[in-house]
Design a protein around this motif. Structure first.
Motif, mmCIF file in Angstrom:
data_model
loop_
_atom_site.group_PDB
_atom_site.id
_atom_site.type_symbol
_atom_site.label_atom_id
_atom_site.label_comp_id
_atom_site.label_asym_id
_atom_site.label_seq_id
_atom_site.Cartn_x
_atom_site.Cartn_y
_atom_site.Cartn_z
ATOM 1 N N SER A 22 13.717 0.187 49.523
ATOM 2 C CA SER A 22 14.736 -0.309 48.602
ATOM 3 C C SER A 22 14.109 -1.127 47.475
ATOM 4 C CB SER A 22 15.796 -1.130 49.335
ATOM 5 O OG SER A 22 15.230 -2.293 49.890
ATOM 6 N N PHE A 23 13.042 -1.871 47.759
ATOM 7 C CA PHE A 23 12.355 -2.617 46.700
ATOM 8 C C PHE A 23 11.758 -1.662 45.673
ATOM 9 C CE2 PHE A 23 8.654 -4.762 44.874
ATOM 10 C CZ PHE A 23 9.265 -5.891 44.351
ATOM 11 N N ASN A 24 11.134 -0.588 46.145
ATOM 12 C CA ASN A 24 10.567 0.398 45.222
ATOM 13 C C ASN A 24 11.652 1.114 44.431
ATOM 14 O OD1 ASN A 24 7.881 -0.109 45.755
ATOM 15 N ND2 ASN A 24 7.833 1.318 47.465
ATOM 16 N N ALA A 25 12.782 1.370 45.060
ATOM 17 C CA ALA A 25 13.887 2.027 44.353
ATOM 18 C C ALA A 25 14.479 1.101 43.297
ATOM 19 C CB ALA A 25 14.961 2.458 45.337
ATOM 20 N N ALA A 28 13.100 0.857 39.543
ATOM 21 C CA ALA A 28 13.492 1.816 38.510
ATOM 22 C C ALA A 28 14.605 1.281 37.615
ATOM 23 C CB ALA A 28 13.938 3.119 39.148
ATOM 24 N N VAL A 29 15.287 0.229 38.055
ATOM 25 C CA VAL A 29 16.392 -0.344 37.282
ATOM 26 C C VAL A 29 15.815 -1.245 36.194
ATOM 27 C CG1 VAL A 29 18.426 -1.825 37.406
ATOM 28 C CG2 VAL A 29 17.911 -0.260 39.279
ATOM 29 N N ASP A 30 16.368 -1.152 34.998
ATOM 30 C CA ASP A 30 15.963 -2.033 33.905
ATOM 31 C C ASP A 30 16.762 -3.330 34.004
ATOM 32 O OD1 ASP A 30 14.804 -3.052 31.658
ATOM 33 O OD2 ASP A 30 15.968 -1.843 30.249
ATOM 34 N N TRP A 31 16.202 -4.316 34.701
ATOM 35 C CA TRP A 31 16.916 -5.554 34.987
ATOM 36 C C TRP A 31 17.031 -6.446 33.768
ATOM 37 C CZ3 TRP A 31 19.556 -5.904 39.320
ATOM 38 C CH2 TRP A 31 19.201 -5.081 40.376
ATOM 39 N N LYS A 32 16.221 -6.217 32.754
ATOM 40 C CA LYS A 32 16.279 -7.054 31.546
ATOM 41 C C LYS A 32 17.610 -6.869 30.811
ATOM 42 C CE LYS A 32 11.771 -8.217 31.461
ATOM 43 N NZ LYS A 32 11.399 -9.406 32.100
ATOM 44 N N PRO A 40 11.616 -15.122 34.101
ATOM 45 C CA PRO A 40 11.342 -13.871 34.820
ATOM 46 C C PRO A 40 11.091 -14.072 36.315
ATOM 47 C CG PRO A 40 9.445 -14.491 33.504
ATOM 48 C CD PRO A 40 10.542 -15.461 33.166
ATOM 49 N N LYS A 41 10.676 -15.263 36.735
ATOM 50 C CA LYS A 41 10.453 -15.513 38.163
ATOM 51 C C LYS A 41 11.766 -15.428 38.943
ATOM 52 C CE LYS A 41 6.071 -16.526 38.104
ATOM 53 N NZ LYS A 41 5.088 -15.688 38.694
ATOM 54 N N MET A 42 12.838 -15.928 38.346
ATOM 55 C CA MET A 42 14.144 -15.854 39.011
ATOM 56 C C MET A 42 14.616 -14.408 39.109
ATOM 57 S SD MET A 42 14.811 -18.792 40.009
ATOM 58 C CE MET A 42 16.531 -18.794 40.418
ATOM 59 N N LEU A 43 14.297 -13.609 38.098
ATOM 60 C CA LEU A 43 14.657 -12.196 38.137
ATOM 61 C C LEU A 43 13.906 -11.481 39.256
ATOM 62 C CD1 LEU A 43 16.125 -9.788 36.928
ATOM 63 C CD2 LEU A 43 14.258 -9.561 35.298
ATOM 64 N N GLN A 44 12.628 -11.773 39.435
ATOM 65 C CA GLN A 44 11.849 -11.170 40.509
ATOM 66 C C GLN A 44 12.380 -11.600 41.872
ATOM 67 O OE1 GLN A 44 7.901 -12.453 39.610
ATOM 68 N NE2 GLN A 44 7.559 -10.862 38.068
ATOM 69 N N LEU A 45 12.778 -12.859 41.985
ATOM 70 C CA LEU A 45 13.344 -13.352 43.231
ATOM 71 C C LEU A 45 14.683 -12.675 43.523
ATOM 72 C CD1 LEU A 45 12.901 -15.391 45.522
ATOM 73 C CD2 LEU A 45 14.180 -17.039 44.148
ATOM 74 N N LEU A 46 15.492 -12.483 42.489
ATOM 75 C CA LEU A 46 16.775 -11.801 42.650
ATOM 76 C C LEU A 46 16.574 -10.371 43.133
ATOM 77 C CD1 LEU A 46 19.881 -11.740 42.189
ATOM 78 C CD2 LEU A 46 19.369 -10.943 39.872
ATOM 79 N N VAL A 47 15.624 -9.664 42.548
ATOM 80 C CA VAL A 47 15.339 -8.286 42.960
ATOM 81 C C VAL A 47 14.833 -8.261 44.399
ATOM 82 C CG1 VAL A 47 13.854 -6.286 42.524
ATOM 83 C CG2 VAL A 47 14.940 -7.463 40.617
ATOM 84 N N ALA A 48 14.013 -9.225 44.774
ATOM 85 C CA ALA A 48 13.507 -9.281 46.143
ATOM 86 C C ALA A 48 14.645 -9.518 47.135
ATOM 87 C CB ALA A 48 12.453 -10.372 46.273
#
Length: 76
Positions: A22-25, A28-32, A40-48
């Motif tokens: 699911s992390f790899n999938a 592919a989403v453009d989270w920006k 950007p650290k909060m965005l990476q944490l949100l994706v995790a």
């Protein structure tokens, strides 16, 4: 007792594999476009966290299906 240990190992491995998938999938989403904050650290944490929640849910679903399929033998 060993059956319980084997089930625990299979469940743990299943959770880790589905979280990784699911992390790899989610990469592919453009989270920006969705998340317009400057951190950007909060965005990476949100994706995790989303990957953990999604992977755990999918893994639990498949483990439940396998458990039900294994227990269907008890009906016959």
């Amino acid at each position: 007792m060993t059956n319980l240990g084997i089930n625990a190992i299979i469940t743990l491995v299943s959770h880790i594999i589905f979280i990784w998938i699911s992390f790899n999938a989610l990469q592919a989403v453009d989270w920006k476009k969705i998340y317009n904050k400057t951190n950007p650290k909060m965005l990476q944490l949100l994706v995790a966290f989303i990957a953990i929640a999604l992977g755990y849910t999918v893994s639990s679903f498949f483990m439940s299906i396998f458990s039900l399929a294994r227990n269907i033998n008890l009906l016959f």
